[in-house]
Design a protein around this motif. Sequence first.
Motif, mmCIF file in Angstrom:
data_model
loop_
_atom_site.group_PDB
_atom_site.id
_atom_site.type_symbol
_atom_site.label_atom_id
_atom_site.label_comp_id
_atom_site.label_asym_id
_atom_site.label_seq_id
_atom_site.Cartn_x
_atom_site.Cartn_y
_atom_site.Cartn_z
ATOM 1 N N CYS A 49 0.833 -1.209 0.000
ATOM 2 C CA CYS A 49 0.000 0.000 0.000
ATOM 3 C C CYS A 49 0.866 1.257 0.000
ATOM 4 O O CYS A 49 0.613 2.196 -0.753
ATOM 5 C CB CYS A 49 -0.919 -0.029 1.214
ATOM 6 N N ALA A 50 1.891 1.273 0.848
ATOM 7 C CA ALA A 50 2.762 2.449 0.964
ATOM 8 C C ALA A 50 3.481 2.746 -0.342
ATOM 9 O O ALA A 50 3.524 3.896 -0.806
ATOM 10 C CB ALA A 50 3.766 2.236 2.090
ATOM 11 N N LYS A 51 4.037 1.722 -0.963
ATOM 12 C CA LYS A 51 4.798 1.940 -2.197
ATOM 13 C C LYS A 51 3.893 2.339 -3.354
ATOM 14 O O LYS A 51 4.261 3.194 -4.170
ATOM 15 C CB LYS A 51 5.602 0.683 -2.536
ATOM 16 N N GLU A 52 2.719 1.741 -3.432
ATOM 17 C CA GLU A 52 1.787 2.105 -4.494
ATOM 18 C C GLU A 52 1.312 3.549 -4.326
ATOM 19 O O GLU A 52 1.206 4.297 -5.310
ATOM 20 C CB GLU A 52 0.599 1.151 -4.490
ATOM 21 N N ALA A 53 1.035 3.934 -3.081
ATOM 22 C CA ALA A 53 0.608 5.313 -2.829
ATOM 23 C C ALA A 53 1.704 6.303 -3.188
ATOM 24 O O ALA A 53 1.445 7.366 -3.783
ATOM 25 C CB ALA A 53 0.207 5.467 -1.361
ATOM 26 N N ALA A 54 2.950 5.970 -2.846
ATOM 27 C CA ALA A 54 4.070 6.853 -3.188
ATOM 28 C C ALA A 54 4.243 6.959 -4.694
ATOM 29 O O ALA A 54 4.556 8.039 -5.223
ATOM 30 C CB ALA A 54 5.347 6.332 -2.538
ATOM 31 N N ASP A 55 4.049 5.842 -5.405
ATOM 32 C CA ASP A 55 4.127 5.875 -6.868
ATOM 33 C C ASP A 55 3.098 6.839 -7.459
ATOM 34 O O ASP A 55 3.298 7.393 -8.541
ATOM 35 C CB ASP A 55 3.863 4.482 -7.441
ATOM 36 N N GLY A 76 13.746 -8.093 10.864
ATOM 37 C CA GLY A 76 13.706 -6.793 10.210
ATOM 38 C C GLY A 76 12.398 -6.541 9.491
ATOM 39 O O GLY A 76 11.410 -7.262 9.664
ATOM 40 N N ILE A 77 12.408 -5.515 8.656
ATOM 41 C CA ILE A 77 11.204 -5.118 7.949
ATOM 42 C C ILE A 77 10.794 -6.190 6.934
ATOM 43 O O ILE A 77 11.619 -6.950 6.450
ATOM 44 C CB ILE A 77 11.415 -3.756 7.246
ATOM 45 N N GLY A 78 9.522 -6.251 6.626
ATOM 46 C CA GLY A 78 9.039 -7.206 5.649
ATOM 47 C C GLY A 78 7.863 -8.028 6.132
ATOM 48 O O GLY A 78 7.179 -8.667 5.338
ATOM 49 N N GLY A 79 7.648 -8.062 7.459
ATOM 50 C CA GLY A 79 6.496 -8.762 7.988
ATOM 51 C C GLY A 79 6.683 -10.259 8.111
ATOM 52 O O GLY A 79 7.776 -10.801 7.937
ATOM 53 N N VAL A 135 16.703 -9.812 1.755
ATOM 54 C CA VAL A 135 15.387 -9.275 1.395
ATOM 55 C C VAL A 135 15.056 -8.053 2.254
ATOM 56 O O VAL A 135 14.506 -7.058 1.753
ATOM 57 C CB VAL A 135 14.297 -10.353 1.552
ATOM 58 N N ASN A 136 15.398 -8.095 3.550
ATOM 59 C CA ASN A 136 15.205 -6.932 4.423
ATOM 60 C C ASN A 136 15.935 -5.713 3.853
ATOM 61 O O ASN A 136 15.383 -4.600 3.813
ATOM 62 C CB ASN A 136 15.739 -7.204 5.825
ATOM 63 N N TRP A 137 17.168 -5.915 3.414
ATOM 64 C CA TRP A 137 17.975 -4.814 2.880
ATOM 65 C C TRP A 137 17.356 -4.262 1.597
ATOM 66 O O TRP A 137 17.223 -3.041 1.441
ATOM 67 C CB TRP A 137 19.406 -5.290 2.629
ATOM 68 N N VAL A 138 16.965 -5.146 0.705
ATOM 69 C CA VAL A 138 16.360 -4.704 -0.556
ATOM 70 C C VAL A 138 15.073 -3.932 -0.288
ATOM 71 O O VAL A 138 14.779 -2.928 -0.950
ATOM 72 C CB VAL A 138 16.089 -5.918 -1.471
ATOM 73 N N THR A 139 14.317 -4.364 0.703
ATOM 74 C CA THR A 139 13.077 -3.674 1.050
ATOM 75 C C THR A 139 13.358 -2.253 1.517
ATOM 76 O O THR A 139 12.662 -1.302 1.114
ATOM 77 C CB THR A 139 12.324 -4.442 2.145
ATOM 78 N N ARG A 140 14.364 -2.105 2.374
ATOM 79 C CA ARG A 140 14.723 -0.758 2.852
ATOM 80 C C ARG A 140 15.140 0.141 1.688
ATOM 81 O O ARG A 140 14.747 1.316 1.616
ATOM 82 C CB ARG A 140 15.856 -0.854 3.877
ATOM 83 N N VAL A 141 15.934 -0.404 0.788
ATOM 84 C CA VAL A 141 16.397 0.374 -0.370
ATOM 85 C C VAL A 141 15.215 0.749 -1.260
ATOM 86 O O VAL A 141 15.129 1.885 -1.754
ATOM 87 C CB VAL A 141 17.442 -0.432 -1.167
ATOM 88 N N ASP A 142 14.299 -0.179 -1.446
ATOM 89 C CA ASP A 142 13.132 0.071 -2.286
ATOM 90 C C ASP A 142 12.269 1.198 -1.709
ATOM 91 O O ASP A 142 11.777 2.068 -2.447
ATOM 92 C CB ASP A 142 12.312 -1.211 -2.421
ATOM 93 N N LEU A 143 12.086 1.200 -0.389
ATOM 94 C CA LEU A 143 11.323 2.278 0.241
ATOM 95 C C LEU A 143 12.008 3.627 0.034
ATOM 96 O O LEU A 143 11.351 4.635 -0.255
ATOM 97 C CB LEU A 143 11.161 1.996 1.736
ATOM 98 N N ARG A 144 13.318 3.616 0.186
ATOM 99 C CA ARG A 144 14.059 4.872 -0.013
ATOM 100 C C ARG A 144 13.917 5.356 -1.452
ATOM 101 O O ARG A 144 13.675 6.544 -1.702
ATOM 102 C CB ARG A 144 15.539 4.641 0.319
ATOM 103 N N ASP A 145 14.064 4.437 -2.420
ATOM 104 C CA ASP A 145 13.987 4.826 -3.824
ATOM 105 C C ASP A 145 12.599 5.353 -4.184
ATOM 106 O O ASP A 145 12.465 6.236 -5.039
ATOM 107 C CB ASP A 145 14.331 3.636 -4.720
ATOM 108 N N LYS A 146 11.569 4.819 -3.553
ATOM 109 C CA LYS A 146 10.212 5.251 -3.833
ATOM 110 C C LYS A 146 9.780 6.438 -2.971
ATOM 111 O O LYS A 146 8.641 6.871 -3.008
ATOM 112 C CB LYS A 146 9.234 4.080 -3.637
ATOM 113 N N LYS A 147 10.727 6.908 -2.153
ATOM 114 C CA LYS A 147 10.497 8.075 -1.293
ATOM 115 C C LYS A 147 9.393 7.838 -0.262
ATOM 116 O O LYS A 147 8.614 8.746 0.054
ATOM 117 C CB LYS A 147 10.217 9.323 -2.129
ATOM 118 N N VAL A 148 9.343 6.618 0.237
ATOM 119 C CA VAL A 148 8.476 6.306 1.368
ATOM 120 C C VAL A 148 9.301 6.466 2.633
ATOM 121 O O VAL A 148 10.326 5.803 2.801
ATOM 122 C CB VAL A 148 7.937 4.855 1.295
#
Length: 518
Positions: A49-55, A76-79, A135-148
Motif C-alpha cells: 500500500c505504501a509503495k503504491e501510494a508513493a508511486d 527486520g522489515i518485511g512482515g 530481502v530486508n535490505w532490498v526492502t529498505r532500499v526500495d522504500l528509499r527509492d520510492k520516497k516512502v
Amino acid sequence: MSALKLMRCSSCPRLRASIGIGSVRHAASKPRHDYDLVVLGGGSAGLACAKEAADCGARVLCFDFVKPSPAGTRWGIGGTCVNVGCIPKKLMHQASLLGEAVHEAVAYGWNVNDQDLRPDWRKLVRSVQNHIKSVNWVTRVDLRDKKVEYVNSLGAFLDPHTIEYATRSGLERRQVTAEHVVVAVGGRPRYPDIPGAVELGITSDDIFSYEREPGRTLVVGAGYVGLECACFLKGLGYEPTVMVRSIVLRGFDRQMSELLAAMMAERGVPFLGTTIPRSVERQADGRLLVRYHNTATGADGSDVFDTVLWAIGRRGLVEDLHLPAAGVRTHGDKIVVDAAEATSVPHIFAVGDIVYGRPELTPVAILAGRLLARRLFAGATQLMDYADVATTVFTPLEYSCVGMSEETAIELRGADNIEVLHGYYKPTEFFIPQKSVRHCYLKAVAEISGDQKILGLHYIGPVAGEVIQGFAAALKSGLTVKTLLSTVGIHPTTAEEFTRLSITKRSGRDPTPASCCS
C-alpha cells in the motif's frame, strides 16, 4: 512509463503535474496534515500500500516495529511472510524435498553414498537467515527509492488523524498527522494458557532461526502451519509428533484434509488425536515433559520431547494501536472493515491479516493494499475480490485448492445440484523409485446442470501450487467442465490429470487408473 501505469496513476499529483494536466493540490496551498498517508505495519500489506501510494505522488510514512517473541526472536522489515512465514517455510520445505530426492537418485542410477546423509541444521538456518536479511535490505532500499519515509517504531493513535511514536532512543515521543491511515500490523502466534507454554515452547516466529537442532518435536496444532512444520522437520531427519485438538486443516475440504493426514502418517508422522496439552515442564536433562489429555477418551498421558512448537492459530496485533482513541471498531483482536477496506472511521483503513473475516494470505494482503492505494490516490474504483483465492499447503505431497470445498458447495447449492469428478493418478517420476502414489488425488466440484460451471478444484501431489495457480485464473474466468475436458493436457505431467477427469462420485466407479496413460 507504461500505458498501464499511466492509465492507473493519471490522477496522481506527481504524474498529473509532469504531464501537464494540473495538480490535485494548488502549489500555494498548505497541506492540512503532515502526510497524505501513514501506514502502520511494514509487512506485505503495508509495504504494498505504501509503495503504491508513493508511486501515485502521495506523501507516505510507514511505521514498522517487531516486538521480540517470548523466546527472544526478532527480525527486520518485511512482515511475517518474508521473515517467519512463507519464504523461510518454502526454503525449509525445499531442503526437505532435496533430501528425499537424493535417496530417489539412487534408483535412477546415481551413485550416492547416503550412509552419512543428514542435514546440517545450523548451516541450513544460516543460509535461510542470510537470504531473509538480503530481502530486508532490498526492502529498505526500495522504500528509499520510492520516497516512502520509514520509521522503525510502534505507531499508535492519539486521535483519528494523529499518530504518536517513540524515537529510536526511546527517550522522546513524537506525533505526526495524516489525511489517511492504513492499519496493516498483521498478527503473531498464540500460546495456550497452560503452565510452561510461553517459557518453554516456541512458535513459527522462532523455528526458522532456531540455533539448536529441534530433535524430537511436538507440534501442537493441525492447521497448515503445524502440518508444514511437522513435514519439513520429518524430511530433515527429526521426529515430529502432531497434536490435534479436533480435526486437521479446519476450513479446508474434509476429504482432501484427511488424505493429507493419511499421507503424513504413511511417511512416519504420528498424530495424537482429540488431545490437548496440560503443561510443559523442563526435566533435569533439559528435555521437555509434556502432559496432555485426550478429550474423547478422558485419558491423561505424557511424553518427553526436545522441542515443543505451538501452532494453534494467530492473534491480531491490536493491543498497542490505541484504537479506541480513533474510534475504530474491532471484533475480538481483528478490525472490522467494509468492502472498500474502510473501518468504522471513514479515513482509517485496514488490510492484511489484521482484518476480520478475510483470508490470511500474503498475496491477498498485497493486492488489497495496492488496490486501496489506487482508490485513495489514483482515482481508481476497483475493489478487492476475496472469492476464489487459491492456496497451497506445502507438505511433501502438496495440497492446493481454489474455490469451494465439496462441503461448502453442497451447503450452498444442495447435494442434488453438485457433481464431483475425481480420480487418483500416478506421477511418472514416482515409478522408478517406487514412491507411494496412494494419496495422489484430485477432484473438481461443479454444478450438475447446464455447462457445469466449476466451483472448486482440489489437488494433492507434486508441486501442487504451480499446478493450481494456472487453473485459478481459469476458474475466476468461469471455467466449465466442458472447457476443462476439451483442453489438451501436457503429457506426461500431473497437471494434465485435470483434463482427464471422467469419473463422478455419484457413479460409484473406481477412480483408480490402471496406468499413467489410462
